[in-house]
Write an enzyme that holds these catalytic residues in place. Structure first.
Site, PDB file in Angstrom:
ATOM      1  N   SER A 298       0.847  -1.196   0.000  1.00  0.00           N
ATOM      2  CA  SER A 298       0.000   0.000   0.000  1.00  0.00           C
ATOM      3  C   SER A 298       0.883   1.246   0.000  1.00  0.00           C
ATOM      4  O   SER A 298       1.731   1.410  -0.879  1.00  0.00           O
ATOM      5  CB  SER A 298      -0.947  -0.035   1.206  1.00  0.00           C
ATOM      6  OG  SER A 298      -1.890   1.014   1.116  1.00  0.00           O
TER       7      SER A 298
ATOM      8  N   SER B 235      21.415 -78.243  90.804  1.00  0.00           N
ATOM      9  CA  SER B 235      20.584 -79.157  91.596  1.00  0.00           C
ATOM     10  C   SER B 235      19.567 -79.828  90.683  1.00  0.00           C
ATOM     11  O   SER B 235      19.937 -80.506  89.727  1.00  0.00           O
ATOM     12  CB  SER B 235      19.912 -78.376  92.727  1.00  0.00           C
ATOM     13  OG  SER B 235      19.155 -79.229  93.548  1.00  0.00           O
TER      14      SER B 235
END
Length: 2037
Positions: free
Chosen positions: A261, A1796
């Site tokens: 553009s 004993s």
């Protein structure tokens, strides 16, 4: 003297020091003080936003600060220092440095801070910038094509802030430009004062931010148009100035430019500018033009207000504020045009909308009135999918749209008819002001048609205006020109044009660089930032963008054998053609097609979904492996939605891979696993690649995430979309790939394979080449491979039935665009139904499948609450269709026809099962599991109809059902009622349970119409098409046949070999590529040595010193290179045998694949080197061994295509180095697996190596060792030196092993391994023990001293005999157990038991055996039947006919094996022993069993069933810790060499890194025997108190490896007892990993212990009863005695102990009572009459033949009565002894004595001289005779007793002689009986017996002596003995008189030194009882059998009361006894002693 001083800047912890001139130091310091004041207070942790984060930022801030001061010299010096320190003297750029700071983890910072502190301040201080050739510009002169692009409007709302940042950072670089532009704008804008209501003074806005207008004003196009251009011009200016270039010089590096553009204006500006002057001129033209464009566009199409509702609605729907431009993404141009047409149809022409920008194939912008665009959005909303809507199960073409539509912040309808009027006005302005652009030096491309402005005939400026106002942008056209790097000069940064362009250009080789943005690169590095423009480095490296077509397109390659391959990522990975066959059930379940495909050279996947158990799949894989060529690998496909299968499938694959199975890959279908699960697959399974089949975009993202997590592991992404045969998604084939292709390709490890709908070379070639995507307006997107499924179903090897194949050929198929029609109707012969898993699945539209579709649409889609009702309504229809059309008919059928299950008899059910599950034609069941199901049903029938118990089942084995018809008939003859009886409801449920039983093949019928109907209908529905014989009427139309609607187009033949199918496609691709890529000339195809595997990598390892010559030498010092780089370096870049050997990942061993050992062997090691001969390629690796660099690895080609790898070990028995050769075949025809190991004689080579290692090279190697014979070791004399060296090596410091004069030097128990090593280790060499010694693991070791043997010691001459006890094949390997016995003087001393394991898999069962000493077992016989069963056993031989209840069996067995579960022979022999009541054990029988082939041992089976083991250890409930563990921390040695030397174990895995690496060990592992010895030493110390001889056994299992210097912690617990020895459990763990490494057990002899049994006087009520209640053994002693007393004497001794009654009556009624009475009558005793003659008397004078009862009475309780006291005490002690004996607490060699009465307990317990019954008889008799031996009054009281005397309590001098003197004189004076009878503790404890008067007198005489302090001893010294007696008599007379005066009999009281023994009324051990000796002697002789007296139990152990010396069988001992007793018997023995010798 120094001219500089250090100057330090600090801020918190950040500091920077520089050297400054002395003369400027003061100035620096002043500036520093002022600078510090500008900084905030330092913060802890991360620096704040306004603080410097690093020294560089601190210094940068300082430089910025002083640049404002008047010290230019300081600024210059500081800047130079900064550049020197941080910018490598300006070889680096400030921007690159700033970005590096972002990656500095030491000083975390942000991009904002580096911009502010670094970039801004640098350019604030710098005055001039030198010209620098960056890397990028360097490449522009060679191979890079650099272009510039410029953005337009609408990228961001805050674009002005971008300009403000530029001004802040680069003010000095752009100030002049901005001033000029500002002046120009200020000149022009007044002409449009109504538009510029807030002016256009950009310089003021920059300098004074508060004057900046609001955003709306800035977004108005009259303002934004020129200002955006200013931003771009500034970016461009900054770029040029930073590079030191003019605009023209920089432009010369550009190939072309364009702008989006309004960006075209800037593009033309830079193209026309060749100097700063022209650039300024053109820049002013540009901003002027854009001011006019913005102003005229606004005036032509002014901004108008919108209805509030429209605005709000738009915002609410996320569409933004309505404007004249609308962005629409993710819709095609056609789709958008359709919506535009719909919208415009309702609007007048002036309100129409149109596409104004085509930014990409699916990125558009519309222009038009905001209201019209709003209407477009409303229209789009109706068909747009709302956020979050799941459409994955909606066909792609029917889905709502997923797109983005949003208004842009642009308030003029650019690129549309609406600005046509503005164009003319602008052009008028242009003419009026004389604006123009001339002399473009580079192309600038038109955004409408892509043409070059340089070719324009009209004025460029006019064309630019029109391109901005009216003409749509075709951005792809404008940028469709060659470029490698595209500079985006903004605005918008990452939101701008660059990223948009990147999306378009991705994959075309064009890299986007955001020239206006400084930041660090994104994670994926998709695009670059500003610093890339300026980067400089010596290597001139730059980043390049991927070019998919260039990098991924298919090419051709020819291997050295002339075979041509299509080369792609996939074929490179496989080393095969880039074609594969996908896993699909049922086609690739069979092994024929898998094997054929692999052998044809194509990858294929075995469909795991067709297997139901690991055994089945393993069997299939074994079959495949046995049929494919070595080196080939297969893939396996598993279904992710089948978790049951994954539970066993994944572990199975792992197990098989560990065993080396050539499983190349795993593919997961029907779902993508999570990253965690995938990671387990990747890391644990050992695969070449992982295949994933995503079904959607989201699933593809999951695959990408997995690939990113494992960036070096190949992930094969198989994409099939929704058009594939079988299961499929709802996706379009192309759109998801288009959407995700770039993301997929960013992962270099993803291999992309296309599948579904393919069948020939023509339809697949566009996908391989990538051109398929161009029709969608995308760059070429090549796939790496193609997979086929449906196409191969008719292949010869496929098991698809012929009728099904023909049906497939009849299907015409449809093109891609039509396949979605299959969801609704048959399309091309195919229809979609819903599978059992609820997923769509493509099948041929047979009658059966159409019925399936009908049910999907009418029944299976119903909710549960409506399902049953619908089934009932359609019941007859469904059953009819099942029987007529479907492969699974209705089960119910009786004599009348169709019925329900419950209407059938049992016989009808059975017959129906056979009818439907047994294939009569071929005499087989559909599956063996169905046969077994039938068998289970028959057994239920038997249970129901068998009338009598014990009946043998007719069905003994399921194999009886292999021919079921006859068996069924015979079966029901036995049970005719089953043919009439209807099956019960309970059995209906049982039948349905069987039918749905997991683990069996699902039944081929439907038994019920309820909620389970869908399960039975759909389950397992695919196999029938391969087995038509099993289908009713063999009707193929009943079956389900998977097939793809698109692929169906390509199948035209039946039974074409799969190799031919795939070859035709591959050859077609080759022909096409030869034509297109090589101009039809096959000779131009590049030739390589081999194809496949890893590509050679060119690397330079920085830490390696390389010396080049005839041989290349690679040296490594202390710094190690990267392992992979090192291996790549050694492999080289040339494809040859060495490169293949080093680089391949796998080595072939037979049919197995193992990992390459070179990757571990050649791992870089410190101070090593490798040499490679340039000519021969021989590689030799050297490592440091004891200071010398010695060869340890050699790799060479020994003959054509035969490689020898030699591993060399220098530490040996004879110190001569020994080499271990491995041989390999080099096969360049297979690049995937080019190295095959030669396995012949491999194990023998390894054994011979170990033989030389352990025995020396001079000892001839021999494997001729008979495993059944003993192996003899050498005779060795143990020396102190060898003991010392050994203990030093293991760290044992026990004193017993230290050689000192005067003591024996013991050898540690572990020393036995040194003695026995050679004999023991020879056991692994026999030829029949075939295994890989390098895989040998020492599993366990144990030492056991032979009973009675003394420890080994110095001077012992010892030898060893080793026996192999077992060779067993186990799942984990071959186990060898050896027992070595150490002999000393021919007698065994110790056993050493070692277990070794050859890791691997072995099947030579003929060589395996086991010799077992079975655990001794006792069998108790409870009945005559039990005895009869034993006697019936052939192996049992009874040698003595004796009565027995319990027998003991001691057996030994030898087992030889035929297979894992079958024996080839068993031999068991042993003794059968019987324990007599006297405890004597005799042999009464034998065991002799021998058998051939067997499944078990009947002997041990019998014993385990009927007996219980004995001689087992007794384990405590709670163990007793011996240490906390912390103090038992030890460290493994740093080297194992010392132990290797002393032990003789030179196994190199312990000392050689190379051998350890070959064996896949993490290091040189510590000898297990060392660990055993060192841990046993701790046991010796802690558990045996350092008394070495006490350790009698030690065994340990080696459960984890120990590495050098590992820290270990040991714990010990006393866990139990065995035969009187402590069992000590030992566990040693690695401290770091916390894992156990050794678990052991020791047996410790207790310290020399004497067991003493107490006598009478200690009795108390309840004694022994607690133990009675808790111990079964003790209870048995008591109960046995109690039964004897009850049966023989009529009373319960238990009752007396528990209750102590005062009287007890014995009743003599009945026969039993009379027998008891006779026993009492028969009890006699002898006394001496007044005349001195001996006479016999009855003990119980009151009992005669007429007596009916007798009562025992004792006023103090019967327990105190001697006759009861004695048996009670004896039993208590006997029970206690037997209890502790049962717990293993009694050692074998102990001394014992009884005091004993206790002497009886002692002898019966430890010497077993009499059984319990005799014992209690003896002591009862003894008690009775003593009880009646003294006169008693009517109350039973006697005048006799006993007292304990402690003379030391009289006085300190009152001693033994004094006491004897007093006692004798008291007796003499009073003439009463008084004698010392027990000499217990000298001077402290004596017992006196006698007349109570005498005892009382003694007590008080001693009291008098104490009270009056009369010192008898001293008196004896001072006066004559007569005088002392005289004084003593005085005291005696006085005291005796008082005793006589007392009530008689006297109740004795305690004195100072005397304690009465309560309850004793007999003068035991006194002369008074002498008359009872002989009769008692005769009684004892009767009760003690001679056979029960065993001298070995008495000699040295028994300490008689009489002698107080251990018993001896010597004449001297007997003489001493005679001297004491004057026994006539003893005298007789002494007189005849010689006869006994």
């Amino acid at each position: 003297m120094s001219t500089h001083r250090p100057f330090q800047l600090t801020h918190g912890s950040i500091e920077h020091t520089l050297l400054v001139p002395n003369d400027l130091f003061f100035n620096y310091s002043q500036l520093k003080d002022e600078f510090i004041k500008t900084l905030p207070e330092p913060t802890e942790g991360f620096a704040g936003d306004d603080e410097p984060s690093s020294p560089a930022e601190l210094y940068g801030k300082f430089i910025g600060f002083i640049s404002n001061a008047q010290f230019p010299q300081i600024v210059e010096l500081s800047l130079k220092d900064f550049e020197s320190r941080f910018l490598d003297n300006n070889n680096d750029n400030i921007h690159s440095f700033a970005v590096k700071l972002l990656d500095d983890e030491t000083y975390p910072t942000t991009i904002a801070k580096v911009k502010e502190n670094i970039v801004k301040n640098y350019y604030k201080a710098v005055k001039s910038i030198n010209k620098v050739e960056s890397n990028l510009l360097y490449h522009c002169k060679h191979d890079a094509k650099l272009v510039a692009i410029f953005g337009g409007q609408g990228n961001t709302d805050d674009y002005f802030e971008e300009l403000r940042e530029l001004y802040t950072l680069y003010q000095g670089l752009i100030e002049d430009l901005l001033v000029s532009i500002a002046e120009k704008l200020n000149q022009l804008h007044p002409s449009f004062d109504k538009i510029y209501t807030q002016g256009l003074n950009i310089l003021s806005w920059l300098k004074h931010p508060e004057t900046t207008p609001d955003q709306d004003y800035l977004l108005s196009v009259p303002v934004s148009c020129p200002v955006i251009c200013v931003i771009q011009l500034c970016h461009y200016t900054i770029t040029c100035k930073v590079l030191g270039l003019t605009p023209g010089e920089f432009r010369n590096s550009l190939k072309w430019s364009t702008g989006h553009s309004q960006g075209l204006v800037t593009a033309v500006t830079i193209a026309a500018s060749d100097s700063w002057d022209s650039f300024l001129k053109n820049s002013l033209t540009a901003v002027s033009l854009l001011l006019f464009i913005g102003s005229r566009c606004l005036s032509t199409y002014p901004r108008t207000s919108l209805p509030p509702t429209m605005l709000q609605d738009s915002l609410d729907n996320g569409e933004g504020r309505p404007s004249p431009m609308l962005s629409v993404r993710d819709l095609s141009i056609k789709q958008v045009e359709k919506f535009i047409e719909q919208t415009n149809s309702h609007l007048p022409r002036e309100k129409h909308i149109a596409i104004s920008l085509i930014n990409g194939a699916r990125n558009l912008v519309l222009s038009g009135p905001p209201e019209s665009l709003y209407g477009f959005n409303l229209n789009l909303r109706n068909q747009k999918a709302p956020m979050g809507l799941d459409q994955s199960r909606v066909p792609f073409s029917e889905r709502k749209l997923k797109c983005s539509n949003r208004f842009l912040p642009i308030f003029a309808p650019f690129h549309s008819h609406l600005l046509a009027d503005a164009t003319e006005l602008i052009l008028d302005d242009v003419k009026e002001h004389g604006l123009s652009f001339e002399g473009l030096k580079i192309p600038v491309y038109d955004t409408f048609d892509g043409s070059d402005f340089q070719a324009l005939k009209e004025p460029i400026i006019d064309r630019v205006v029109k391109l901005i106002t009216e003409l749509p942008v075709h951005w792809e056209e404008a940028t469709n020109h060659k470029a490698t790097h595209i500079l985006d000069f903004g605005p918008g940064g990452v939101s701008g044009l660059g990223v948009l362009t990147h999306r378009n250009k991705e994959g075309t080789g064009a890299r986007i660089i955001l020239a206006g943005t400084l930041d660090s690169n994104p994670i994926d590095d998709e695009y670059g930032f500003k610093h890339e423009i300026f980067q400089t480095s010596a290597d001139k490296a730059i980043k390049w963008a991927p070019d998919w077509l260039k990098e991924l397109r298919p090419t051709l390659v020819k291997n050295s054998e002339g075979k041509i391959y299509v080369k792609t990522k996939f074929s490179q990975l496989l080393g095969r053609a880039p074609l594969m066959v996908a896993g699909m059930t049922p086609t690739t379940v069979n092994t024929d097609i898998v094997s054929a495909s692999l052998n044809a050279g194509y990858h294929i996947e075995l469909a795991g979904g067709g297997y139901f158990s690991p055994v089945m799949m393993t069997r299939a894989i074994d079959d495949i492996v046995s049929r494919i060529k070595p080196g080939y690998g297969l893939g396996i496909n598993l279904i992710y939605v089948n978790p049951f299968m994954l539970q066993w499938g994944i572990p199975l694959i792992k197990d098989l891979r560990e065993k080396g199975y050539p499983i190349q890959s795993l593919t997961i279908g029907a779902g993508v696993p999570s990253i965690e699960v995938a990671t387990e697959y990747i890391e644990d399974l050992g695969l070449t690649h992982l295949g994933l089949k995503p079904g959607s975009v989201d699933a593809i993202s999951q695959v990408i995430a997995i690939a990113k997590a494992h960036p070096t592991f190949p992930i094969v992404l198989q994409w099939t979309g929704g058009r594939g045969g079988g299961h499929h998604s709802f996706e379009d084939f192309h759109q998801p790939i288009i959407q995700m292709y770039s993301k997929i390709r960013r992962c270099s490890n993803i291999v992309l394979v296309a599948g579904s709908g393919f069948g020939s070379d023509e339809d697949t070639y566009p996908y391989l080449s990538g051109y398929w995507s161009e029709k969608f307006n995308y760059p070429p997107m090549p796939f790496d491979g193609v997979l086929f499924g449906s196409r191969v179903m008719t292949s010869k090897e496929s098991h698809t039935s012929l009728a099904a194949k023909k049906l497939i050929v009849e299907c015409k198929g449809v093109p891609d665009q039509q396949w979605e029609q299959t969801y609704k109707k048959p399309t091309g012969g195919i229809i979609t139904v819903r599978s059992e898993m609820g997923e769509p699945i493509h099948k041929i539209a047979t009658r059966g499948v159409m019925f399936w579709k009908e049910l999907d649409d009418t029944i299976f889609n119903l909710p549960k609450n409506k399902l049953l009702d619908a089934l009932n309504k359609k019941r007859d229809h469904i059953i009819k269709k099942l029987n007529n059309d479907f492969q699974k008919p209705w089960f119910g059928k009786n004599a009348n026809g169709v019925c329900d299950l419950q209407e059938m008899t049992y016989k009808e059910v059975a017959n129906r099962l056979v009818e439907l599950m047994y294939v009569k034609k071929s005499h087989r069941w559909i599956d063996v599991s169905l046969r077994n199901m039938y068998g289970d049903f028959l057994r239920r029938v038997e249970e129901r109809f068998t009338s009598s118990a014990g009946t043998v089942s007719l069905l003994q084995n399921f194999n009886q059902l292999n021919e079921p018809e006859q068996f069924t008939a015979d079966f029901f003859e036995k049970f005719p009622q089953a043919g009439k009886q209807l099956i019960s409801e309970e059995d209906c449920d049982y039948f349905l349970m069987l039918a749905a039983r997991p683990g069996q093949k699902p039944v081929p019928f439907v038994p019920v119409l309820d909620e389970r109907f869908e399960f039975f209908f759909k389950k397992d529905s695919l196999w029938q098409s391969e087995d038509l014989e099993s289908v009713v009427d063999e009707d193929v139309q009943r079956t389900c046949i998977l097939h793809g609607p698109v692929a169906s187009q390509y199948t035209s033949k039946v039974d074409e070999p799969i190799g031919d199918i795939l070859n035709s496609i591959h050859e077609g691709h080759i022909a096409r590529l030869i034509k297109e890529e090589y101009a039809g000339d096959e000779s131009k195809i590049p030739v390589v040595e081999y194809f496949g595997g890893k590509k050679p990598a060119s690397v330079s390892a920085t830490s390696v010193n390389i010396i080049d010559g005839n041989q290349v030498v690679y040296e490594i010092d202390s710094e190690l290179p990267n392992k992979q780089e090192w291996l790549d370096l050694l492999a080289g870049t040339e494809l040859n045998w060495l490169q293949a050997f080093i680089s391949t990942d796998r080595i072939v061993q037979g049919s197995k694949h193992v990992s390459n050992p070179l990757h571990d062997i050649l791992t870089p090691a410190k101070h090593s080197k490798v040499t490679i001969d340039k000519k021969t390629k021989k590689l030799t690796a050297f490592e440091n061994i004891k200071g010398d660099l010695l060869p340890v690895v050699e790799i060479e080609l020994v003959k054509p295509n035969t490689i020898q790898l030699s591993l060399i070990e220098h530490r040996t028995a004879d110190t001569n180095p020994v080499a271990l050769p491995f041989l390999y075949k080099y096969n360049p025809a297979d690049g995937f697996a080019p190295i095959l190991e030669i396995m012949e004689d491999r194990n023998e080579r390894i054994k011979e190596f170990y033989w030389k290692l352990w025995f020396g090279s001079s000892v001839p190697y021999s494997n001729d060792i008979n495993v059944e014979k003993a192996i003899l070791g050498d005779e060795i004399t143990i020396s102190s030196q060898t003991i010392s060296e050994f203990t030093h090596a293991i760290g044992n410091k026990c004193d017993a092993f230290v050689d000192r004069p005067g003591k024996a030097t013991l050898a540690p128990m572990d020393f036995a391994i040194v003695i026995g090593w050679k004999a023991i280790i020879k056991a692994i060499f026999p030829k029949s023990v075939d295994g890989d010694l390098l895989k040998l693991v020492h599993l366990s070791n144990g030492y056991k001293m032979i009973t009675g043997a003394a420890p080994l010691k110095k001077g012992d001459v010892v030898s060893t005999k080793a026996e192999i006890k077992a060779v067993l094949n186990q799942p984990s390997g071959k186990l060898v157990e050896v027992v070595g016995t150490i002999y000393r003087e021919g007698k065994p001393v110790m056993e050493v038991t070692s277990q070794f394991l050859y890791r691997g898999e072995y099947n030579d069962y003929c060589n395996t055996f086991q010799k077992v000493t079975e655990t001794p077992v006792q069998v108790a016989f409870k009945s005559a039947k039990d005895l009869a069963v034993l006697r019936s056993k052939e192996w049992f031989h009874l040698e003595k006919d004796v009565q027995f209840d319990v027998l003991t069996f001691r057996c030994e067995s030898t087992y030889k094996f035929k297979s894992a579960n079958v024996y080839s022979s068993i031999k068991t022999t042993g003794q059968v022993l019987l324990e007599l009541p006297t405890k004597e054990v005799i042999q009464v029988g034998s065991v002799d069993y021998e058998a051939g082939t067997s499944y078990g041992n009947p002997v041990t089976d019998y014993l385990s069933r009927n007996g219980k083991t004995i001689e087992e250890s007794v384990i405590f409930e709670n163990a007793i810790p011996l240490s906390s563990g912390e103090e038992l921390t030890s460290k493994a040695p740093g080297t194992n060499e010392p132990y290797a030397i002393v032990s003789g174990d030179y196994n190199p895995i312990h000392v050689s890194r190379v051998f350890a690496a070959y064996a896949k060990l993490p290091g040189t592992i510590t000898h297990g025997m060392y660990s055993s010895a060192s841990i046993r030493a701790l046991v010796e110390e802690w558990a045996a108190n350092n008394v070495a001889a006490r350790v009698r056994a030690f065994k340990c299992d080696f459960v984890g490896m120990v590495l050098p210097n590992d820290t270990l912690q040991t714990t010990m617990e006393h866990v139990g007892m065995i035969n009187g020895r402590k069992i000590i459990k030992v566990e040693t763990r690695n401290v770091e990993t916390e894992l156990p490494v050794l678990i052991g057990e020791a047996e410790i002899e207790q310290p020399t212990t004497t067991y003493v049994f107490t006598g009478q006087g200690s009795q108390e009520q309840g004694m022994g009863m607690e133990l009675y209640n808790s111990s079964e053994v003790a209870r048995e002693v008591w109960d046995k005695a109690d039964r004897h007393f009850v049966n023989n004497y009529g009373f319960s001794i238990l009752d007396i102990v528990q209750n102590n009654p005062n009287e007890l009556t014995i009743h003599f009624g009945g026969a039993k009572g009379r027998a008891i009475r006779d026993n009492y009558i028969g009890m006699m005793f002898e006394t001496i009459g007044e005349d001195g003659a001996l006479k016999s008397e009855k003990i119980f004078k009151d009992i005669d033949e007429t007596t009916t009862s007798y009562t025992f009475v004792s006023p103090t309780g019967l327990l105190s009565a001697t006759q009861f006291t004695q048996p009670a005490l004896t039993l208590m002690e006997k029970a206690a002894y037997e209890d502790i004996k049962s717990k293993g607490l009694i050692p074998s060699d102990i001394m014992f004595a009884g005091h004993s009465l206790g002497e009886y307990s002692a002898l019966s317990s430890l010497a077993n001289v009499m059984p319990i019954e005799s014992l209690v008889d003896v002591v009862f008799y003894r008690g009775m005779t003593m009880q009646v031996a003294v006169p008693r009054d009517e109350l039973g009281r006697s005048n006799y007793g006993m007292v304990a005397v402690n003379p030391s309590r009289v006085s300190a001098t009152f001693d033994d002689s004094a006491l004897r003197f007093v006692v004798d004189e008291v007796a003499n004076k009073t003439k009463w009986l008084l004698e010392i009878v027990n000499y217990n503790v000298e001077n402290q404890q004596y017992v006196a017996a006698g007349d109570l008067r005498a005892l009382d007198t003694l007590t008080n005489v001693l009291n008098v002596l104490k009270i009056n302090k009369i010192d008898i001893v001293k008196l004896q010294e001072q006066m004559s003995i007569e005088k002392v007696k005289e004084h003593l008599y005085e005291i005696v007379d006085e005291v005796a008189a008082k005793s006589l005066a007392k009530p008689q009999p006297i109740d004795l009281e305690r004195g100072f030194a005397v304690i009465p023994l309560k309850g004793i009324s007999v003068p035991f051990h006194s002369s008074y009882l002498m008359s009872g000796v002989k009769p008692f002697q005769r009684f004892l002789c009767k009760k003690i059998p001679k056979s029960s007296v065993k001298p070995q139990d008495l000699i040295g152990k028994y300490i008689p009361n009489l002698t107080a010396k251990p018993f001896e069988l010597t004449k001297e001992y007997f003489q001493s006894v005679y001297d004491l007793t004057k026994s006539e018997k003893i005298k007789s023995i002494l007189d005849n002693w010689e006869q006994y010798e």
